[in-house]
Design a protein around this motif. Structure first.
Motif, PDB file in Angstrom:
ATOM      1  N   ILE A  93       0.837  -1.205   0.000  1.00  0.00           N
ATOM      2  CA  ILE A  93       0.000   0.000   0.000  1.00  0.00           C
ATOM      3  C   ILE A  93       0.868   1.250   0.000  1.00  0.00           C
ATOM      4  O   ILE A  93       0.593   2.222  -0.720  1.00  0.00           O
ATOM      5  CB  ILE A  93      -0.942  -0.015   1.228  1.00  0.00           C
ATOM      6  N   THR A  94       1.937   1.235   0.778  1.00  0.00           N
ATOM      7  CA  THR A  94       2.844   2.378   0.826  1.00  0.00           C
ATOM      8  C   THR A  94       3.493   2.609  -0.540  1.00  0.00           C
ATOM      9  O   THR A  94       3.554   3.755  -1.019  1.00  0.00           O
ATOM     10  CB  THR A  94       3.937   2.148   1.881  1.00  0.00           C
ATOM     11  N   LEU A  95       3.980   1.547  -1.165  1.00  0.00           N
ATOM     12  CA  LEU A  95       4.574   1.691  -2.491  1.00  0.00           C
ATOM     13  C   LEU A  95       3.556   2.155  -3.523  1.00  0.00           C
ATOM     14  O   LEU A  95       3.892   2.898  -4.441  1.00  0.00           O
ATOM     15  CB  LEU A  95       5.195   0.359  -2.926  1.00  0.00           C
ATOM     16  N   ASN A  96       2.319   1.734  -3.383  1.00  0.00           N
ATOM     17  CA  ASN A  96       1.261   2.150  -4.310  1.00  0.00           C
ATOM     18  C   ASN A  96       0.967   3.634  -4.179  1.00  0.00           C
ATOM     19  O   ASN A  96       0.716   4.309  -5.175  1.00  0.00           O
ATOM     20  CB  ASN A  96      -0.003   1.323  -4.031  1.00  0.00           C
ATOM     21  N   PHE A  97       1.017   4.165  -2.970  1.00  0.00           N
ATOM     22  CA  PHE A  97       0.760   5.585  -2.766  1.00  0.00           C
ATOM     23  C   PHE A  97       1.950   6.450  -3.174  1.00  0.00           C
ATOM     24  O   PHE A  97       1.789   7.612  -3.499  1.00  0.00           O
ATOM     25  CB  PHE A  97       0.382   5.891  -1.327  1.00  0.00           C
ATOM     26  N   LEU A  98       3.154   5.881  -3.172  1.00  0.00           N
ATOM     27  CA  LEU A  98       4.341   6.639  -3.555  1.00  0.00           C
ATOM     28  C   LEU A  98       4.471   6.807  -5.051  1.00  0.00           C
ATOM     29  O   LEU A  98       5.242   7.643  -5.515  1.00  0.00           O
ATOM     30  CB  LEU A  98       5.598   5.969  -2.988  1.00  0.00           C
ATOM     31  N   LYS A  99       3.719   6.023  -5.819  1.00  0.00           N
ATOM     32  CA  LYS A  99       3.774   6.126  -7.277  1.00  0.00           C
ATOM     33  C   LYS A  99       3.249   7.449  -7.769  1.00  0.00           C
ATOM     34  O   LYS A  99       2.343   8.021  -7.365  1.00  0.00           O
ATOM     35  CB  LYS A  99       2.975   5.009  -7.922  1.00  0.00           C
TER      36      LYS A  99
END
Length: 99
Positions: A93-99
């Motif tokens: 989820i964190t990596l998805n929001f950092l995109k």
């Protein structure tokens, strides 16, 4: 009752199950198609947490000490696997929001 960890596993598993259901609901409300894998992983770990709750509860309710220990061990392993899975979900989820 030989060991008191079943009560803690039951309580924490139920709380983390609520977290998983919140994540699933949030992803469905947001209608994010790229989070499909997160949705599936969260559902899988929610099932493991549910089984962890069931085994933990059965461990608390049984009067046979050997069965209690075996059920508690199963609940413990399911809980640890689910906890690692939730860490993976949070990272995704964190990596998805950092995109």
């Amino acid at each position: 009752m030989a060991n008191n960890t079943s009560q803690h596993i039951l309580n924490t598993s139920a709380n983390l199950l609520g977290f998983c259901l919140f994540v699933i609901t949030s992803l469905h409300i947001a209608s994010k198609t790229e989070t499909h894998i997160i949705d599936e992983l969260t559902s899988s770990f929610a099932v493991l947490l549910t089984f962890s709750c069931i085994f933990s509860f059965a461990s608390i309710r049984t009067s046979d000490l050997k069965r209690e220990k075996r059920l508690e061990t199963i609940a413990d392993y399911l809980f640890v696997i689910s906890l690692i899975g939730i860490l993976i979900i949070i990272l995704l989820i964190t990596l998805n929001f950092l995109k």
